[in-house]
Design a protein around this motif. Structure first.
Motif, PDB file in Angstrom:
ATOM      1  N   GLY A 246       2.780   0.781 -15.370  1.00 36.01           N
ATOM      2  CA  GLY A 246       2.595   0.826 -16.815  1.00 36.01           C
ATOM      3  C   GLY A 246       1.556   1.836 -17.279  1.00 36.01           C
ATOM      4  N   ALA A 247       0.823   2.402 -16.333  1.00 35.83           N
ATOM      5  CA  ALA A 247      -0.233   3.350 -16.693  1.00 35.83           C
ATOM      6  C   ALA A 247       0.367   4.688 -17.115  1.00 35.83           C
ATOM      7  N   GLU A 248      -0.291   5.330 -18.054  1.00 36.51           N
ATOM      8  CA  GLU A 248       0.220   6.591 -18.578  1.00 36.51           C
ATOM      9  C   GLU A 248      -0.475   7.816 -18.005  1.00 36.51           C
TER      10      GLU A 248
ATOM     11  N   LEU B 143      -2.961  -6.235  -4.585  1.00 39.61           N
ATOM     12  CA  LEU B 143      -2.030  -5.110  -4.456  1.00 39.61           C
ATOM     13  C   LEU B 143      -0.787  -5.291  -5.324  1.00 39.61           C
ATOM     14  N   THR B 144      -0.266  -6.498  -5.349  1.00 33.87           N
ATOM     15  CA  THR B 144       0.937  -6.774  -6.133  1.00 33.87           C
ATOM     16  C   THR B 144       0.683  -6.535  -7.619  1.00 33.87           C
ATOM     17  N   HIS B 145      -0.430  -7.028  -8.105  1.00 35.50           N
ATOM     18  CA  HIS B 145      -0.760  -6.837  -9.514  1.00 35.50           C
ATOM     19  C   HIS B 145      -1.122  -5.382  -9.819  1.00 35.50           C
ATOM     20  N   LEU B 146      -1.750  -4.739  -8.878  1.00 42.11           N
ATOM     21  CA  LEU B 146      -2.084  -3.330  -9.052  1.00 42.11           C
ATOM     22  C   LEU B 146      -0.818  -2.493  -9.188  1.00 42.11           C
ATOM     23  N   LEU B 147       0.160  -2.769  -8.365  1.00 41.97           N
ATOM     24  CA  LEU B 147       1.420  -2.032  -8.426  1.00 41.97           C
ATOM     25  C   LEU B 147       2.072  -2.188  -9.795  1.00 41.97           C
ATOM     26  N   ASP B 148       2.101  -3.406 -10.293  1.00 43.79           N
ATOM     27  CA  ASP B 148       2.648  -3.646 -11.634  1.00 43.79           C
ATOM     28  C   ASP B 148       1.873  -2.863 -12.701  1.00 43.79           C
TER      29      ASP B 148
ATOM     30  N   GLN C 203       0.835  -1.198   0.000  1.00 45.29           N
ATOM     31  CA  GLN C 203       0.000   0.000   0.000  1.00 45.29           C
ATOM     32  C   GLN C 203       0.875   1.255   0.000  1.00 45.29           C
ATOM     33  N   GLN C 204       1.899   1.246   0.825  1.00 43.74           N
ATOM     34  CA  GLN C 204       2.786   2.409   0.923  1.00 43.74           C
ATOM     35  C   GLN C 204       3.538   2.658  -0.382  1.00 43.74           C
ATOM     36  N   ALA C 205       3.946   1.611  -1.057  1.00 42.17           N
ATOM     37  CA  ALA C 205       4.657   1.761  -2.323  1.00 42.17           C
ATOM     38  C   ALA C 205       3.759   2.427  -3.368  1.00 42.17           C
ATOM     39  N   ILE C 206       2.519   1.993  -3.429  1.00 42.84           N
ATOM     40  CA  ILE C 206       1.573   2.583  -4.385  1.00 42.84           C
ATOM     41  C   ILE C 206       1.329   4.049  -4.038  1.00 42.84           C
ATOM     42  N   LYS C 207       1.103   4.323  -2.770  1.00 40.09           N
ATOM     43  CA  LYS C 207       0.823   5.693  -2.344  1.00 40.09           C
ATOM     44  C   LYS C 207       2.034   6.605  -2.556  1.00 40.09           C
ATOM     45  N   LYS C 208       3.216   6.090  -2.307  1.00 39.56           N
ATOM     46  CA  LYS C 208       4.430   6.875  -2.509  1.00 39.56           C
ATOM     47  C   LYS C 208       4.606   7.212  -3.994  1.00 39.56           C
TER      48      LYS C 208
ATOM     49  N   GLU D   1      -6.214   6.611 -15.833  1.00 39.10           N
ATOM     50  CA  GLU D   1      -5.992   5.169 -15.983  1.00 39.10           C
ATOM     51  C   GLU D   1      -5.655   4.534 -14.638  1.00 39.10           C
ATOM     52  N   ILE D   2      -4.853   5.217 -13.848  1.00 33.35           N
ATOM     53  CA  ILE D   2      -4.505   4.706 -12.516  1.00 33.35           C
ATOM     54  C   ILE D   2      -5.740   4.647 -11.628  1.00 33.35           C
ATOM     55  N   GLU D   3      -6.556   5.683 -11.673  1.00 31.52           N
ATOM     56  CA  GLU D   3      -7.802   5.677 -10.889  1.00 31.52           C
ATOM     57  C   GLU D   3      -8.690   4.504 -11.286  1.00 31.52           C
ATOM     58  N   ARG D   4      -8.779   4.254 -12.583  1.00 28.57           N
ATOM     59  CA  ARG D   4      -9.591   3.130 -13.071  1.00 28.57           C
ATOM     60  C   ARG D   4      -9.033   1.806 -12.554  1.00 28.57           C
TER      61      ARG D   4
END
Length: 92
Positions: free
Chosen positions: A62-64, A53-58, A22-27, A68-71
């Motif tokens: 890749g999101a531009e 979470l792991t797949h979301l981070l990956d 979670q922290q990695a994504i938020k950072k 896209e990230i919100e989706r």
């Protein structure tokens, strides 16, 4: 007693890994979008499944665009909700 301690240890480790993800994504979101990403960051805290979470981070890397990230985050929340519902139905 040893089994109980091992189980508690496993749970603590899992919670730590979830928190780190979670922290990695938020950072990443903060670095990329600054304070404007606060609402999105708050959504990340609701995702507590390590696999998701792991797949979301990956996917986020890749999101531009922010949209896209919100989706992707919304989709992850939906997946987790569906998994939780399935688990509850199996427990009945």
């Amino acid at each position: 007693m040893v089994r109980v301690l091992r189980e508690l240890e496993k749970r603590a480790e899992l919670k730590g890994r979830i928190f780190e993800s979670q922290q990695a994504i938020k950072k990443y979101m903060k670095a990329r979008y600054g304070a404007a990403a606060k609402e999105i960051q708050d959504k990340v805290d609701t995702i507590t499944d390590l696999y998701i979470l792991t797949h979301l981070l990956d996917d986020i890397f890749g999101a531009e665009t922010r949209e896209e990230i919100e989706r992707l985050i919304d989709e992850a929340i939906t997946k987790q909700s569906q998994m939780n519902q399935s688990t509850k139905q199996l427990e009945k």
